[in-house]
Design a protein around this motif. Sequence first.
Motif, PDB file in Angstrom:
ATOM      1  N   PRO A   1      37.602  45.923  63.185  1.00  0.00           N
ATOM      2  CA  PRO A   1      37.977  45.562  64.310  1.00  0.00           C
ATOM      3  C   PRO A   1      37.203  44.564  65.190  1.00  0.00           C
ATOM      4  N   ALA A   2      35.951  44.627  65.035  1.00  0.00           N
ATOM      5  CA  ALA A   2      34.854  43.624  65.697  1.00  0.00           C
ATOM      6  C   ALA A   2      35.306  42.207  65.204  1.00  0.00           C
ATOM      7  N   ILE A   3      35.494  41.874  64.176  1.00  0.00           N
ATOM      8  CA  ILE A   3      35.931  40.397  63.637  1.00  0.00           C
ATOM      9  C   ILE A   3      37.177  40.118  64.304  1.00  0.00           C
ATOM     10  N   GLU A   4      38.218  40.992  64.057  1.00  0.00           N
ATOM     11  CA  GLU A   4      39.334  40.596  64.583  1.00  0.00           C
ATOM     12  C   GLU A   4      39.396  40.256  66.276  1.00  0.00           C
TER      13      GLU A   4
ATOM     14  N   LEU B   1      37.259  24.477  74.137  1.00  0.00           N
ATOM     15  CA  LEU B   1      38.566  24.971  74.579  1.00  0.00           C
ATOM     16  C   LEU B   1      38.902  26.425  74.321  1.00  0.00           C
ATOM     17  N   PRO B   2      39.683  27.078  74.813  1.00  0.00           N
ATOM     18  CA  PRO B   2      40.000  28.531  74.660  1.00  0.00           C
ATOM     19  C   PRO B   2      40.837  28.724  73.531  1.00  0.00           C
ATOM     20  N   VAL B   3      40.668  29.927  73.028  1.00  0.00           N
ATOM     21  CA  VAL B   3      41.631  30.337  72.008  1.00  0.00           C
ATOM     22  C   VAL B   3      42.920  30.533  72.283  1.00  0.00           C
TER      23      VAL B   3
ATOM     24  N   LEU C   1      40.398  36.901  68.173  1.00  0.00           N
ATOM     25  CA  LEU C   1      41.491  36.800  69.185  1.00  0.00           C
ATOM     26  C   LEU C   1      41.143  36.606  70.472  1.00  0.00           C
ATOM     27  N   ASN C   2      39.636  36.849  70.902  1.00  0.00           N
ATOM     28  CA  ASN C   2      39.330  36.496  72.217  1.00  0.00           C
ATOM     29  C   ASN C   2      38.222  35.380  72.172  1.00  0.00           C
ATOM     30  N   GLY C   3      38.031  34.852  71.130  1.00  0.00           N
ATOM     31  CA  GLY C   3      37.192  33.537  71.226  1.00  0.00           C
ATOM     32  C   GLY C   3      35.600  33.859  71.651  1.00  0.00           C
ATOM     33  N   SER C   4      35.200  35.103  71.472  1.00  0.00           N
ATOM     34  CA  SER C   4      33.728  35.437  72.008  1.00  0.00           C
ATOM     35  C   SER C   4      32.706  34.909  70.849  1.00  0.00           C
ATOM     36  N   ASP C   5      33.065  34.736  69.846  1.00  0.00           N
ATOM     37  CA  ASP C   5      32.178  34.219  68.793  1.00  0.00           C
ATOM     38  C   ASP C   5      32.817  33.473  67.824  1.00  0.00           C
ATOM     39  N   ASN C   6      32.575  31.986  67.827  1.00  0.00           N
ATOM     40  CA  ASN C   6      32.927  31.137  66.948  1.00  0.00           C
ATOM     41  C   ASN C   6      32.607  31.454  65.431  1.00  0.00           C
ATOM     42  N   SER C   7      31.339  31.744  65.380  1.00  0.00           N
ATOM     43  CA  SER C   7      31.166  32.234  63.950  1.00  0.00           C
ATOM     44  C   SER C   7      31.938  33.129  63.340  1.00  0.00           C
ATOM     45  N   ALA C   8      32.693  33.861  63.824  1.00  0.00           N
ATOM     46  CA  ALA C   8      33.801  34.735  63.539  1.00  0.00           C
ATOM     47  C   ALA C   8      34.644  34.275  62.283  1.00  0.00           C
ATOM     48  N   PHE C   9      34.966  32.632  62.548  1.00  0.00           N
ATOM     49  CA  PHE C   9      35.800  31.880  61.805  1.00  0.00           C
ATOM     50  C   PHE C   9      35.345  31.850  60.271  1.00  0.00           C
ATOM     51  N   GLU C  10      33.909  32.044  60.004  1.00  0.00           N
ATOM     52  CA  GLU C  10      33.423  31.931  58.751  1.00  0.00           C
ATOM     53  C   GLU C  10      34.079  33.056  57.872  1.00  0.00           C
ATOM     54  N   HIS C  11      34.617  34.055  58.422  1.00  0.00           N
ATOM     55  CA  HIS C  11      35.131  35.260  57.617  1.00  0.00           C
ATOM     56  C   HIS C  11      36.495  34.740  56.952  1.00  0.00           C
ATOM     57  N   PHE C  12      37.272  33.633  57.426  1.00  0.00           N
ATOM     58  CA  PHE C  12      38.183  33.077  56.796  1.00  0.00           C
ATOM     59  C   PHE C  12      37.948  32.394  55.612  1.00  0.00           C
ATOM     60  N   GLY C  13      36.588  32.273  55.116  1.00  0.00           N
ATOM     61  CA  GLY C  13      36.319  31.563  53.939  1.00  0.00           C
ATOM     62  C   GLY C  13      36.836  30.313  54.027  1.00  0.00           C
TER      63      GLY C  13
ATOM     64  N   SER D   1      38.717  28.583  56.835  1.00  0.00           N
ATOM     65  CA  SER D   1      37.980  28.493  58.381  1.00  0.00           C
ATOM     66  C   SER D   1      38.565  27.462  59.230  1.00  0.00           C
ATOM     67  N   ARG D   2      38.331  26.282  58.427  1.00  0.00           N
ATOM     68  CA  ARG D   2      38.567  24.832  59.189  1.00  0.00           C
ATOM     69  C   ARG D   2      40.110  25.042  59.833  1.00  0.00           C
ATOM     70  N   TYR D   3      40.878  25.596  58.843  1.00  0.00           N
ATOM     71  CA  TYR D   3      42.410  25.603  59.197  1.00  0.00           C
ATOM     72  C   TYR D   3      42.379  26.743  60.308  1.00  0.00           C
ATOM     73  N   ALA D   4      42.003  27.721  60.067  1.00  0.00           N
ATOM     74  CA  ALA D   4      42.141  28.890  61.143  1.00  0.00           C
ATOM     75  C   ALA D   4      41.614  28.527  62.467  1.00  0.00           C
ATOM     76  N   HIS D   5      40.569  27.648  62.645  1.00  0.00           N
ATOM     77  CA  HIS D   5      40.150  27.047  63.641  1.00  0.00           C
ATOM     78  C   HIS D   5      41.146  26.272  64.312  1.00  0.00           C
ATOM     79  N   ALA D   6      41.585  25.259  63.592  1.00  0.00           N
ATOM     80  CA  ALA D   6      42.782  24.312  64.155  1.00  0.00           C
ATOM     81  C   ALA D   6      43.783  24.863  64.589  1.00  0.00           C
ATOM     82  N   LEU D   7      44.259  26.163  63.938  1.00  0.00           N
ATOM     83  CA  LEU D   7      45.333  26.973  64.355  1.00  0.00           C
ATOM     84  C   LEU D   7      45.062  27.719  65.607  1.00  0.00           C
ATOM     85  N   SER D   8      43.877  27.932  66.055  1.00  0.00           N
ATOM     86  CA  SER D   8      43.767  28.691  67.209  1.00  0.00           C
ATOM     87  C   SER D   8      43.510  27.886  68.390  1.00  0.00           C
TER      88      SER D   8
END
Length: 442
Positions: free
Chosen positions: A254-257, A235-237, A261-273, A276-283
């Motif tokens: 800037p690279a992580i942001e 599913l898209p961001v 924001l563009n959904g180009s790398d799902n591993s970036a959610f790990e930066h939320f510590g 991360s699960r909540y951020a993914h659900a919010l996205s």
Amino acid sequence: MALYDDTLALLRELIRNACVNDMTPASGQEVRNADSLERFFDGVPGICIDRYESAPGRVSIVVTVAGTDPEAEPLTLLGHTDVVPVDHSRWETDPFGAEIIDGRLYGRGSMDMLFITASMAAVARDVALAGPPTGTLYFVGVADEEARGGLGAKWLSEQHPDAFSWRNCLSETGGSHLPVADGSDALVVVVGEKGSAQRRLTVTGDAGHASNPYGRVSAVATIAEVVRRISLIDLPVSQDPLWRGFVRAFHFSPAIEHALLNGSDNSAFEHFGELSRYAHALSRLTISQTILNSGSAINVLPSSATLDLDIRPLPGTTQEEVDEILIDALGDLADLVQIERLISEPASVSPTDGPLYRAMVDTFDEFFPGVPVIPTVAAGGSDLRFARRLDGVGYGFALHARERTMGDVFALLHSHDEYIELEDLDLTLNAYRSLARRFLGV
């Protein structure tokens, strides 16, 4: 100090009443907490108390502190009084003992949300004792929130919509802090919640004796392929401003942001510590496969199989769009799968402006000057959605110490050895007191 002591005593009593809601109509028995709350207001002048019983023992209480100006904005403090069940074997403390250990009050419901409910009641009593406010204040101790409000807020909104005002409502939860990447601070206010689009997918097969499977269509094999295809849905961001504002609040590189924001790398959610699960659900819209069911005897080929999905759409996503996503993922199996809608409720969100929102922001600034306030959406549900359905606004509001992150608060919800820091009880009590006076003209 007397106000805090009374609030703490009330909170401990509410915990000890053990109003456990196991999602059956006879559970909860919130009448015990309704009785405690009514005693808490005993002898307070200038109030009106009403009780509403949706089923035997399922009592909600409404306390009204009438304002002097009927045209002034009202305020409703919407607290629930039920709690979720416990696994006693996993608790190191008595879940209903309300023990205080090292500055923490332990007990089921201490965080979700009895510390807020007790603070709301104490502030309502304080406002009443101070004399009539300009705007009318309502305190509601509502039943059955943990079972989606069918015998509580939902029932009240349908059967007694005029029992109190739904125009400006506060409930759980907010006021925790974001672990911002550069070490700065940000406070969270919950302005909405994702919806529900529960689905049951059913497939059929050929029944018969399991010793003779040749030539028969297997419902189990079909549902297994359904499971596989659903698991591959990508599913898209979201492009919603709330999601984009949440990401930017963390001050990532800037690279992580960009990746988030563009959904180009799902591993970036790990930066939320821890978030991360909540951020993914919010996205994005999320689809969780939760219940798989087929057959009842090992020697019988089942004639059907079902898969239950817990789907949580963001604001703006329709139930029809959810079905289209599933049908597209099923591909050539779509005609073989019956899609049944179970609980289906739209997401809801309140504006990040208006008198109540500004009062919250000003209150946060009083306690944490200059700290930005970040609006966000809850992944789960609350009673505030009923206020929004009745054209009101609803926000999650509380206040936690600087070191308490949003992840810390999430980790305690429905957890073993649930607790509230007494420091946070004091902060929340004073924040509600300040906000009520600011908003109501006390």
